[in-house]
Design a protein around this motif. Structure first.
Motif, PDB file in Angstrom:
ATOM      1  N   UNK A 191       0.708   4.859  -2.791  1.00 30.48           N
ATOM      2  CA  UNK A 191       0.091   3.891  -3.703  1.00 30.48           C
ATOM      3  C   UNK A 191      -1.434   3.936  -3.653  1.00 30.48           C
ATOM      4  N   UNK A 192      -2.027   3.869  -4.848  1.00 33.08           N
ATOM      5  CA  UNK A 192      -3.462   3.676  -5.019  1.00 33.08           C
ATOM      6  C   UNK A 192      -3.650   2.653  -6.140  1.00 33.08           C
ATOM      7  N   UNK A 193      -4.749   1.908  -6.144  1.00 35.85           N
ATOM      8  CA  UNK A 193      -4.959   0.869  -7.165  1.00 35.85           C
ATOM      9  C   UNK A 193      -4.838   1.361  -8.598  1.00 35.85           C
ATOM     10  N   UNK A 194      -5.175   2.627  -8.852  1.00 34.95           N
ATOM     11  CA  UNK A 194      -5.064   3.172 -10.206  1.00 34.95           C
ATOM     12  C   UNK A 194      -3.636   3.061 -10.730  1.00 34.95           C
ATOM     13  N   UNK A 195      -2.645   3.089  -9.841  1.00 40.64           N
ATOM     14  CA  UNK A 195      -1.251   2.999 -10.262  1.00 40.64           C
ATOM     15  C   UNK A 195      -0.945   1.627 -10.844  1.00 40.64           C
ATOM     16  N   UNK A 196      -1.520   0.582 -10.265  1.00 40.20           N
ATOM     17  CA  UNK A 196      -1.352  -0.767 -10.830  1.00 40.20           C
ATOM     18  C   UNK A 196      -2.054  -0.889 -12.170  1.00 40.20           C
ATOM     19  N   UNK A 224       4.433  11.255 -11.203  1.00 35.08           N
ATOM     20  CA  UNK A 224       5.440  11.385 -10.154  1.00 35.08           C
ATOM     21  C   UNK A 224       5.656  10.070  -9.411  1.00 35.08           C
ATOM     22  N   UNK A 225       4.616   9.252  -9.286  1.00 40.21           N
ATOM     23  CA  UNK A 225       4.719   7.993  -8.543  1.00 40.21           C
ATOM     24  C   UNK A 225       5.433   6.903  -9.338  1.00 40.21           C
ATOM     25  N   UNK A 245      11.041   1.326   0.842  1.00 37.88           N
ATOM     26  CA  UNK A 245       9.728   1.835   0.456  1.00 37.88           C
ATOM     27  C   UNK A 245       8.723   1.432   1.523  1.00 37.88           C
ATOM     28  N   UNK A 246       8.120   2.436   2.136  1.00 31.50           N
ATOM     29  CA  UNK A 246       7.158   2.215   3.214  1.00 31.50           C
ATOM     30  C   UNK A 246       5.758   2.170   2.621  1.00 31.50           C
ATOM     31  N   UNK A 247       5.149   0.991   2.634  1.00 31.62           N
ATOM     32  CA  UNK A 247       3.855   0.795   1.994  1.00 31.62           C
ATOM     33  C   UNK A 247       2.729   1.557   2.664  1.00 31.62           C
ATOM     34  N   UNK A 248       1.748   1.926   1.865  1.00 30.66           N
ATOM     35  CA  UNK A 248       0.562   2.596   2.413  1.00 30.66           C
ATOM     36  C   UNK A 248      -0.563   1.602   2.684  1.00 30.66           C
ATOM     37  N   UNK A 249      -0.347   0.321   2.287  1.00 29.48           N
ATOM     38  CA  UNK A 249      -1.364  -0.711   2.469  1.00 29.48           C
ATOM     39  C   UNK A 249      -0.679  -2.025   2.871  1.00 29.48           C
ATOM     40  N   UNK A 291       2.713  13.830  -1.629  1.00 27.41           N
ATOM     41  CA  UNK A 291       1.707  14.592  -0.879  1.00 27.41           C
ATOM     42  C   UNK A 291       1.017  13.705   0.161  1.00 27.41           C
ATOM     43  N   UNK A 292       1.746  12.724   0.676  1.00 27.42           N
ATOM     44  CA  UNK A 292       1.193  11.802   1.659  1.00 27.42           C
ATOM     45  C   UNK A 292       0.972  12.489   3.007  1.00 27.42           C
ATOM     46  N   UNK A 293      -0.147  12.155   3.639  1.00 24.09           N
ATOM     47  CA  UNK A 293      -0.409  12.648   4.993  1.00 24.09           C
ATOM     48  C   UNK A 293       0.716  12.248   5.935  1.00 24.09           C
ATOM     49  N   UNK A 294       1.224  11.034   5.769  1.00 24.16           N
ATOM     50  CA  UNK A 294       2.273  10.536   6.651  1.00 24.16           C
ATOM     51  C   UNK A 294       3.536  11.390   6.569  1.00 24.16           C
ATOM     52  N   UNK A 295       3.816  11.971   5.403  1.00 27.26           N
ATOM     53  CA  UNK A 295       4.968  12.857   5.287  1.00 27.26           C
ATOM     54  C   UNK A 295       4.830  14.072   6.183  1.00 27.26           C
ATOM     55  N   UNK A 296       3.644  14.658   6.199  1.00 27.86           N
ATOM     56  CA  UNK A 296       3.383  15.812   7.066  1.00 27.86           C
ATOM     57  C   UNK A 296       3.388  15.396   8.537  1.00 27.86           C
TER      58      UNK A 296
END
Length: 389
Positions: A191-196, A224-225, A245-249, A291-296
């Motif tokens: 998630x990024x604010x642009x999505x909202x 994709x999001x 859904x695991x939040x990024x914020x 492409x989340x860092x957390x996935x890697x």
């Protein structure tokens, strides 16, 4: 014109915090305050000064010196700050700030190291910028990267040694072998604010974004999001699984984004602190990422992770899974095809194998995806050697 200048400087001094004495003389100088509180604690760094680079804090004596010398650039400010700090070691946790790599050439007697803090791409990221610029003398003493392939990418443009150590936050949290929940699918939110803004129709997916000379419609990165969570919800309903859904914020807007888009049949877990998501990762069997860092990072923790990547264009490949190491668009655990059939096949591939098989399949790729260095011993040893020489 005169009043505009007055207005500019009034706004400047109202927003910026000023320091009225030269930097403290410390052995370590942190370049860019972003992430410094957490990462200095992770690495056990205590005796340091901070050079703020986001125009939030300025050192007044240094500004005075530069004015007398008729030097007005931001780079001049950084050089003067480093000079006055007397630091032996300059560290940045923001490896994609290209300005950092302009400084080493002025201070051959000091050590400059950068530590990668996030998944790197070309479009919209440092490698897109480095491809665009020409004849820049960029250097450092060491860049600590997530993997070997990113180190090789930096080596094309920056004169430095490189060492793959993984993510220092991920390394800080000991891997735990919990009894992973097999009745859930855990989706890592990007998630990024642009999505909202897009969801509220304030911004259109057809509008263009431009980064370092390349231009794409927003939908190429953002569609994709919107599509993937809906496909995951359908998959979980069909297979009697729970979508988490695991939040990024910890921003309420992120929860609202998914509530408004999916309505029901999922559970949202907001991020709590800097390390809560690693524990949640350890406790789940099937993990989905874009492409989340957390996935890697989850791969480095030995977890089964499937990746779905946006396809920007046939020429821009840095958003593909495993870039720049992996050349294929599709495999048994990653794909750039975003449709229900592809989601079903990819997740079922992971559900059908055990961890022994999973680790065997990705063993040869790990060093080029995400390394794991327990407790960050390699970085700590490197820093201690510099400080004790």
């Amino acid at each position: 014109m005169f009043f505009n200048k007055i207005k500019f400087w009034l706004n400047f001094f109202m927003k910026v915090k000023l320091k009225f004495s030269y930097p403290q003389k410390k052995k370590i100088l942190i370049f860019d305050n972003e992430l410094s509180d957490v990462n200095t604690k992770i690495l056990g760094l205590k005796n340091y000064e901070v050079l703020h680079t986001r125009k939030e804090v300025y050192n007044l004596p240094i500004l005075r010196d530069l004015l007398l010398e008729l030097k007005f650039s931001q780079l001049d400010y950084y050089k003067k700050f480093i000079e006055k700090s007397k630091a032996e070691l300059i560290i940045t946790f923001i490896d994609n700030n290209f300005v950092f790599y302009k400084l080493k050439k002025f201070f051959n007697n000091k050590k400059f190291i950068a530590i990668q803090n996030g998944h790197r791409m070309a479009y919209g990221d440092i490698f897109g910028y480095l491809r665009k610029i020409k004849n820049q003398d960029l250097s450092a003493d060491m860049i600590f990267t997530f993997n070997n392939s990113i180190g090789r990418e930096y080596k094309k443009r920056v004169s430095s040694k490189f060492r793959a150590v993984g993510s220092i936050k991920n390394n800080f949290i000991t891997k735990k072998n919990f009894n992973s929940n097999k009745k859930n699918v855990l989706y890592i939110s990007a998630y990024r604010p642009i999505m909202s803004e897009i969801l509220k129709n304030k911004v259109s997916l057809d509008e263009y974004e431009e980064k370092f000379g390349k231009k794409y419609p927003l939908k190429y990165r953002q569609q994709i999001h919107f599509d993937l969570p809906k496909l995951l919800k359908d998959y979980c309903i069909n297979y009697d699984l729970k979508l988490i859904i695991l939040g990024s914020t910890n921003d309420a807007d992120e929860n609202f984004f998914y509530q408004n888009m999916l309505k029901s049949d999922f559970l949202f877990k907001e991020k709590k602190g800097n390390f809560s998501n690693y524990r949640i990762i350890d406790n789940h069997d099937i993990i989905v990422s874009t492409y989340s860092t957390l996935g890697y990072e989850a791969i480095a923790r030995g977890k089964k992770v499937c990746f779905f990547s946006p396809l920007l264009s046939r020429y821009e490949k840095s958003y593909n899974f495993g870039w720049p190491y992996i050349k294929k668009k599709n495999s048994f655990f990653f794909t750039s095809n975003i449709n229900y059939k592809s989601v079903e096949k990819t997740i079922n591939n992971l559900r059908s194998i055990n961890y022994k098989e999973w680790n065997r399949k990705i063993k040869n790729s790990k060093k080029n995806l995400m390394v794991y260095d327990s407790n960050n011993l390699k970085i700590k040893k490197f820093i201690n050697k510099i400080l004790n020489t």
